[in-house]
Design a protein around this motif. Structure first.
Motif, PDB file in Angstrom:
ATOM      1  N   LYS A  12      36.412  -2.738  64.510  1.00 43.36           N
ATOM      2  CA  LYS A  12      36.856  -1.343  64.541  1.00 43.36           C
ATOM      3  C   LYS A  12      36.048  -0.568  65.582  1.00 43.36           C
ATOM      4  CE  LYS A  12      37.119   2.713  61.550  1.00 43.36           C
ATOM      5  NZ  LYS A  12      36.874   3.208  60.196  1.00 43.36           N
ATOM      6  N   ASP A  13      36.728   0.299  66.303  1.00 43.91           N
ATOM      7  CA  ASP A  13      36.119   1.046  67.400  1.00 43.91           C
ATOM      8  C   ASP A  13      35.215   2.185  66.934  1.00 43.91           C
ATOM      9  OD1 ASP A  13      35.509   2.033  69.900  1.00 43.91           O
ATOM     10  OD2 ASP A  13      37.418   3.067  70.150  1.00 43.91           O
ATOM     11  N   VAL A  14      34.391   1.906  65.956  1.00 47.60           N
ATOM     12  CA  VAL A  14      33.336   2.825  65.532  1.00 47.60           C
ATOM     13  C   VAL A  14      32.058   2.022  65.268  1.00 47.60           C
ATOM     14  CG1 VAL A  14      33.769   2.793  63.043  1.00 47.60           C
ATOM     15  CG2 VAL A  14      32.915   4.879  64.110  1.00 47.60           C
ATOM     16  N   ILE A  15      32.178   0.704  65.430  1.00 46.24           N
ATOM     17  CA  ILE A  15      31.066  -0.217  65.197  1.00 46.24           C
ATOM     18  C   ILE A  15      30.517  -0.630  66.567  1.00 46.24           C
ATOM     19  CG2 ILE A  15      30.390  -2.428  64.215  1.00 46.24           C
ATOM     20  CD1 ILE A  15      32.743  -2.087  62.225  1.00 46.24           C
ATOM     21  N   ASP A  16      29.238  -0.431  66.771  1.00 45.97           N
ATOM     22  CA  ASP A  16      28.624  -0.660  68.085  1.00 45.97           C
ATOM     23  C   ASP A  16      28.589  -2.129  68.488  1.00 45.97           C
ATOM     24  OD1 ASP A  16      28.170   2.035  68.322  1.00 45.97           O
ATOM     25  OD2 ASP A  16      26.055   1.925  67.770  1.00 45.97           O
ATOM     26  N   TRP A  56      38.481  -5.047  70.272  1.00 44.22           N
ATOM     27  CA  TRP A  56      38.405  -3.831  69.466  1.00 44.22           C
ATOM     28  C   TRP A  56      39.752  -3.531  68.850  1.00 44.22           C
ATOM     29  CZ3 TRP A  56      34.142  -0.677  68.997  1.00 44.22           C
ATOM     30  CH2 TRP A  56      33.066  -1.009  69.787  1.00 44.22           C
ATOM     31  N   VAL A  57      39.734  -2.860  67.708  1.00 40.14           N
ATOM     32  CA  VAL A  57      40.971  -2.357  67.119  1.00 40.14           C
ATOM     33  C   VAL A  57      40.866  -0.843  67.008  1.00 40.14           C
ATOM     34  CG1 VAL A  57      41.701  -4.445  65.939  1.00 40.14           C
ATOM     35  CG2 VAL A  57      40.103  -2.925  64.812  1.00 40.14           C
ATOM     36  N   LYS A  58      41.976  -0.205  67.194  1.00 43.35           N
ATOM     37  CA  LYS A  58      42.061   1.245  67.252  1.00 43.35           C
ATOM     38  C   LYS A  58      41.841   1.891  65.890  1.00 43.35           C
ATOM     39  CE  LYS A  58      45.253   4.846  68.694  1.00 43.35           C
ATOM     40  NZ  LYS A  58      46.574   5.139  69.211  1.00 43.35           N
ATOM     41  N   MET A  59      41.231   3.041  65.929  1.00 39.39           N
ATOM     42  CA  MET A  59      41.111   3.873  64.733  1.00 39.39           C
ATOM     43  C   MET A  59      42.333   4.791  64.689  1.00 39.39           C
ATOM     44  SD  MET A  59      37.146   5.012  64.805  1.00 39.39           S
ATOM     45  CE  MET A  59      37.400   6.131  63.436  1.00 39.39           C
ATOM     46  N   VAL A  60      42.904   4.964  63.526  1.00 39.94           N
ATOM     47  CA  VAL A  60      44.092   5.803  63.385  1.00 39.94           C
ATOM     48  C   VAL A  60      43.820   6.845  62.314  1.00 39.94           C
ATOM     49  CG1 VAL A  60      46.535   5.821  62.834  1.00 39.94           C
ATOM     50  CG2 VAL A  60      45.569   3.889  64.049  1.00 39.94           C
ATOM     51  N   GLN A  61      43.828   8.097  62.724  1.00 38.96           N
ATOM     52  CA  GLN A  61      43.586   9.171  61.766  1.00 38.96           C
ATOM     53  C   GLN A  61      44.877   9.816  61.283  1.00 38.96           C
ATOM     54  OE1 GLN A  61      41.957   8.827  64.674  1.00 38.96           O
ATOM     55  NE2 GLN A  61      39.887   8.432  64.013  1.00 38.96           N
ATOM     56  N   TYR A  62      45.964   9.669  62.043  1.00 40.00           N
ATOM     57  CA  TYR A  62      47.186  10.383  61.703  1.00 40.00           C
ATOM     58  C   TYR A  62      48.335   9.440  61.402  1.00 40.00           C
ATOM     59  CZ  TYR A  62      44.322  14.107  63.544  1.00 40.00           C
ATOM     60  OH  TYR A  62      43.293  14.958  63.763  1.00 40.00           O
ATOM     61  N   GLN A  63      49.083   9.011  62.403  1.00 38.16           N
ATOM     62  CA  GLN A  63      50.238   8.139  62.193  1.00 38.16           C
ATOM     63  C   GLN A  63      49.791   6.685  62.121  1.00 38.16           C
ATOM     64  OE1 GLN A  63      53.408   8.910  61.572  1.00 38.16           O
ATOM     65  NE2 GLN A  63      53.839   6.751  61.347  1.00 38.16           N
ATOM     66  N   PRO A  64      49.970   6.040  60.975  1.00 36.85           N
ATOM     67  CA  PRO A  64      49.531   4.648  60.855  1.00 36.85           C
ATOM     68  C   PRO A  64      50.474   3.696  61.586  1.00 36.85           C
ATOM     69  CG  PRO A  64      50.615   5.325  58.842  1.00 36.85           C
ATOM     70  CD  PRO A  64      50.523   6.544  59.716  1.00 36.85           C
ATOM     71  N   ALA A  81      42.980   1.477  59.857  1.00 31.84           N
ATOM     72  CA  ALA A  81      44.343   0.954  59.927  1.00 31.84           C
ATOM     73  C   ALA A  81      44.484  -0.119  61.003  1.00 31.84           C
ATOM     74  CB  ALA A  81      45.328   2.087  60.184  1.00 31.84           C
ATOM     75  N   GLY A  82      43.779   0.033  62.120  1.00 34.56           N
ATOM     76  CA  GLY A  82      43.844  -0.989  63.161  1.00 34.56           C
ATOM     77  C   GLY A  82      43.315  -2.320  62.670  1.00 34.56           C
ATOM     78  N   SER A  83      42.229  -2.276  61.905  1.00 36.97           N
ATOM     79  CA  SER A  83      41.663  -3.505  61.330  1.00 36.97           C
ATOM     80  C   SER A  83      42.640  -4.129  60.340  1.00 36.97           C
ATOM     81  CB  SER A  83      40.341  -3.191  60.613  1.00 36.97           C
ATOM     82  OG  SER A  83      39.386  -2.715  61.525  1.00 36.97           O
ATOM     83  N   ALA A  84      43.213  -3.306  59.479  1.00 36.84           N
ATOM     84  CA  ALA A  84      44.148  -3.804  58.470  1.00 36.84           C
ATOM     85  C   ALA A  84      45.402  -4.390  59.108  1.00 36.84           C
ATOM     86  CB  ALA A  84      44.526  -2.672  57.514  1.00 36.84           C
ATOM     87  N   THR A  85      45.918  -3.718  60.101  1.00 34.93           N
ATOM     88  CA  THR A  85      47.135  -4.187  60.763  1.00 34.93           C
ATOM     89  C   THR A  85      46.886  -5.481  61.523  1.00 34.93           C
ATOM     90  OG1 THR A  85      47.955  -1.932  60.937  1.00 34.93           O
ATOM     91  CG2 THR A  85      48.945  -3.549  62.390  1.00 34.93           C
ATOM     92  N   ALA A  86      45.768  -5.568  62.226  1.00 38.71           N
ATOM     93  CA  ALA A  86      45.459  -6.791  62.972  1.00 38.71           C
ATOM     94  C   ALA A  86      45.329  -7.980  62.035  1.00 38.71           C
ATOM     95  CB  ALA A  86      44.177  -6.614  63.783  1.00 38.71           C
ATOM     96  N   ALA A  87      44.633  -7.783  60.914  1.00 37.65           N
ATOM     97  CA  ALA A  87      44.437  -8.878  59.961  1.00 37.65           C
ATOM     98  C   ALA A  87      45.750  -9.306  59.311  1.00 37.65           C
ATOM     99  CB  ALA A  87      43.423  -8.471  58.900  1.00 37.65           C
TER     100      ALA A  87
END
Length: 105
Positions: A12-16, A56-64, A81-87
């Motif tokens: 996820k694009d919030v993990i360094d 990386w997988v995108k973070m989605v705050q609005y439209q999943p 959501a990006g992590s969940a969708t990729a998996a």
């Protein structure tokens, strides 16, 4: 639990991750903070175990994103959501790193 060597992971694009600019879903944030010097502990553990980081997988705050294995009602509507969708969508993704956090506001 340590994943077996060769495990394919997305992050996820919030993990360094060293050498990569974390954006937390925001291009401005990425531009202001630049590439990271170190890996997050969870990324370091994956790499030490021999995992292959696919990207990386995108973070989605609005439209999943659409869940291809859902029934039309089970959309991954959260910042991971990006992590969940990729998996769920790609057989070649063994694991996906996401986060669970609450707003401080």
């Amino acid at each position: 639990m340590v994943p077996p060597s060769g495990t394919r992971a997305v992050i996820k694009d919030v993990i360094d991750m060293a050498g990569v600019s974390t954006s937390a879903g925001n291009k401005v944030y990425s531009g202001l903070h630049g590439a990271r010097e170190n890996n997050a502990v969870c990324v370091e553990k994956l790499l030490d175990a021999g995992a292959v980081i696919l990207g990386w997988v995108k973070m989605v705050q609005y439209q999943p994103p659409f869940n291809p294995r859902g029934d039309g009602y089970q959309d991954p509507g959260c910042s991971s959501a990006g992590s969940a969708t990729a998996a769920s969508a790609y057989y070649w993704v063994d694991i996906a790193l996401g986060t669970d956090s609450k707003s401080l506001l």
